[in-house]
Design a protein around this motif. Structure first.
Motif, short mmCIF file in Angstrom:
data_model
loop_
_atom_site.label_atom_id
_atom_site.label_comp_id
_atom_site.label_asym_id
_atom_site.label_seq_id
_atom_site.Cartn_x
_atom_site.Cartn_y
_atom_site.Cartn_z
N ARG A 157 0.85 -1.20 0.00
CA ARG A 157 0.00 0.00 0.00
C ARG A 157 0.88 1.25 0.00
NH1 ARG A 157 -3.18 -3.16 -1.32
NH2 ARG A 157 -4.95 -3.98 -0.19
N GLY A 158 0.31 2.33 -0.43
CA GLY A 158 0.98 3.64 -0.36
C GLY A 158 2.25 3.71 -1.17
N GLN A 159 3.26 4.33 -0.58
CA GLN A 159 4.54 4.55 -1.27
C GLN A 159 5.24 3.25 -1.62
OE1 GLN A 159 5.52 7.47 -2.50
NE2 GLN A 159 7.17 6.35 -3.49
N ASP A 160 5.10 2.24 -0.75
CA ASP A 160 5.72 0.94 -1.05
C ASP A 160 5.14 0.36 -2.33
OD1 ASP A 160 7.33 1.00 1.19
OD2 ASP A 160 5.91 -0.13 2.43
N ALA A 161 3.83 0.47 -2.50
CA ALA A 161 3.18 -0.04 -3.71
C ALA A 161 3.64 0.73 -4.94
CB ALA A 161 1.66 0.04 -3.58
N ALA A 162 3.69 2.06 -4.83
CA ALA A 162 4.12 2.88 -5.96
C ALA A 162 5.55 2.55 -6.37
CB ALA A 162 3.99 4.37 -5.61
N THR A 163 6.43 2.40 -5.41
CA THR A 163 7.82 2.06 -5.69
C THR A 163 7.93 0.69 -6.34
OG1 THR A 163 8.58 3.41 -3.84
CG2 THR A 163 10.10 1.73 -4.64
N PHE A 164 7.21 -0.28 -5.80
CA PHE A 164 7.23 -1.63 -6.35
C PHE A 164 6.74 -1.64 -7.80
CE2 PHE A 164 5.08 -5.63 -7.30
CZ PHE A 164 6.09 -6.54 -7.05
N LEU A 165 5.62 -0.99 -8.06
CA LEU A 165 5.05 -0.98 -9.41
C LEU A 165 5.94 -0.22 -10.39
CD1 LEU A 165 1.29 -0.55 -8.55
CD2 LEU A 165 2.46 -2.61 -9.34
N ARG A 166 6.60 0.83 -9.92
CA ARG A 166 7.55 1.54 -10.78
C ARG A 166 8.69 0.61 -11.19
NH1 ARG A 166 8.48 5.51 -7.27
NH2 ARG A 166 6.43 6.42 -7.31
N ARG A 167 9.18 -0.19 -10.24
CA ARG A 167 10.25 -1.14 -10.55
C ARG A 167 9.79 -2.20 -11.54
NH1 ARG A 167 11.88 -3.28 -5.20
NH2 ARG A 167 11.15 -1.43 -4.17
N VAL A 168 8.56 -2.69 -11.38
CA VAL A 168 8.02 -3.68 -12.33
C VAL A 168 7.93 -3.07 -13.72
CG1 VAL A 168 5.95 -5.00 -12.95
CG2 VAL A 168 6.77 -5.01 -10.59
N LEU A 169 7.43 -1.86 -13.82
CA LEU A 169 7.30 -1.19 -15.11
C LEU A 169 8.66 -0.92 -15.74
CD1 LEU A 169 5.48 0.11 -17.22
CD2 LEU A 169 5.52 2.21 -15.86
N ASP A 170 9.61 -0.44 -14.95
CA ASP A 170 10.96 -0.19 -15.47
C ASP A 170 11.60 -1.48 -15.97
OD1 ASP A 170 10.70 2.50 -14.85
OD2 ASP A 170 11.93 2.39 -13.03
N ASP A 171 11.42 -2.58 -15.21
CA ASP A 171 11.98 -3.86 -15.63
C ASP A 171 11.36 -4.32 -16.94
OD1 ASP A 171 13.48 -6.40 -15.21
OD2 ASP A 171 11.46 -7.23 -14.99
N ALA A 172 10.04 -4.20 -17.06
CA ALA A 172 9.37 -4.61 -18.30
C ALA A 172 9.83 -3.77 -19.48
CB ALA A 172 7.85 -4.52 -18.14
N ARG A 173 9.95 -2.47 -19.29
CA ARG A 173 10.41 -1.60 -20.38
C ARG A 173 11.83 -1.96 -20.81
NH1 ARG A 173 8.17 3.99 -17.84
NH2 ARG A 173 6.11 3.95 -18.82
N ALA A 174 12.70 -2.24 -19.83
CA ALA A 174 14.09 -2.59 -20.14
C ALA A 174 14.14 -3.90 -20.90
CB ALA A 174 14.91 -2.68 -18.86
N ARG A 175 13.32 -4.87 -20.49
CA ARG A 175 13.31 -6.17 -21.17
C ARG A 175 12.79 -6.05 -22.59
NH1 ARG A 175 10.51 -10.60 -18.00
NH2 ARG A 175 11.56 -11.86 -19.55
N VAL A 176 11.78 -5.19 -22.82
CA VAL A 176 11.26 -4.98 -24.17
C VAL A 176 12.33 -4.32 -25.04
CG1 VAL A 176 9.60 -3.65 -25.55
CG2 VAL A 176 8.82 -4.94 -23.55
N ALA A 177 13.00 -3.30 -24.50
CA ALA A 177 14.05 -2.61 -25.25
C ALA A 177 15.18 -3.57 -25.62
CB ALA A 177 14.59 -1.43 -24.44
N LEU A 178 15.56 -4.42 -24.68
CA LEU A 178 16.63 -5.40 -24.93
C LEU A 178 16.19 -6.40 -26.00
CD1 LEU A 178 19.41 -6.47 -24.14
CD2 LEU A 178 18.28 -7.84 -22.38
N ALA A 179 14.95 -6.85 -25.92
CA ALA A 179 14.44 -7.82 -26.90
C ALA A 179 14.41 -7.21 -28.30
CB ALA A 179 13.05 -8.29 -26.50
N LYS A 180 14.11 -5.93 -28.40
CA LYS A 180 14.06 -5.26 -29.70
C LYS A 180 15.44 -5.09 -30.30
CE LYS A 180 9.69 -2.93 -29.25
NZ LYS A 180 8.98 -1.67 -29.34
N ARG A 181 16.48 -5.00 -29.45
CA ARG A 181 17.85 -4.85 -29.95
C ARG A 181 18.40 -6.15 -30.50
NH1 ARG A 181 21.17 -2.28 -25.30
NH2 ARG A 181 19.28 -2.46 -24.12
N ASP A 182 17.91 -7.26 -29.99
CA ASP A 182 18.44 -8.59 -30.41
C ASP A 182 17.96 -8.99 -31.77
OD1 ASP A 182 19.82 -8.78 -28.07
OD2 ASP A 182 18.32 -9.99 -27.07
#
Length: 66
Positions: free
Chosen positions: A41-66
């Motif tokens: 809940r609260g800031q912990d949830a926001a931080t966690f979801l930001r990390r999930v989103l950043d990880d997904a974006r990084a994985r998509v970018a990496l997959a597109k480079r390969d």
């Protein structure tokens, strides 16, 4: 009232490319990660979801480079 989401990630009936398959796998992992953080809940949830989103974006970018 349950905080658990009851929707399924839609899966295309036909994957047109390896890139589509990789993107679908990344989105499925992000969905599972989000489910794992539902108790936060609260800031912990926001931080966690930001990390999930950043990880997904990084994985998509990496997959597109390969």
């Amino acid at each position: 009232m349950s905080s658990r989401r009851d929707h399924a990630v839609s899966q295309p009936s036909e994957v047109s490319s390896a890139e589509d398959l990789e993107t679908a796998a990344i989105l499925a992992k992000a969905d599972r990660d989000c489910d794992a953080g539902l108790g936060l809940r609260g800031q912990d949830a926001a931080t966690f979801l930001r990390r999930v989103l950043d990880d997904a974006r990084a994985r998509v970018a990496l997959a597109k480079r390969d």
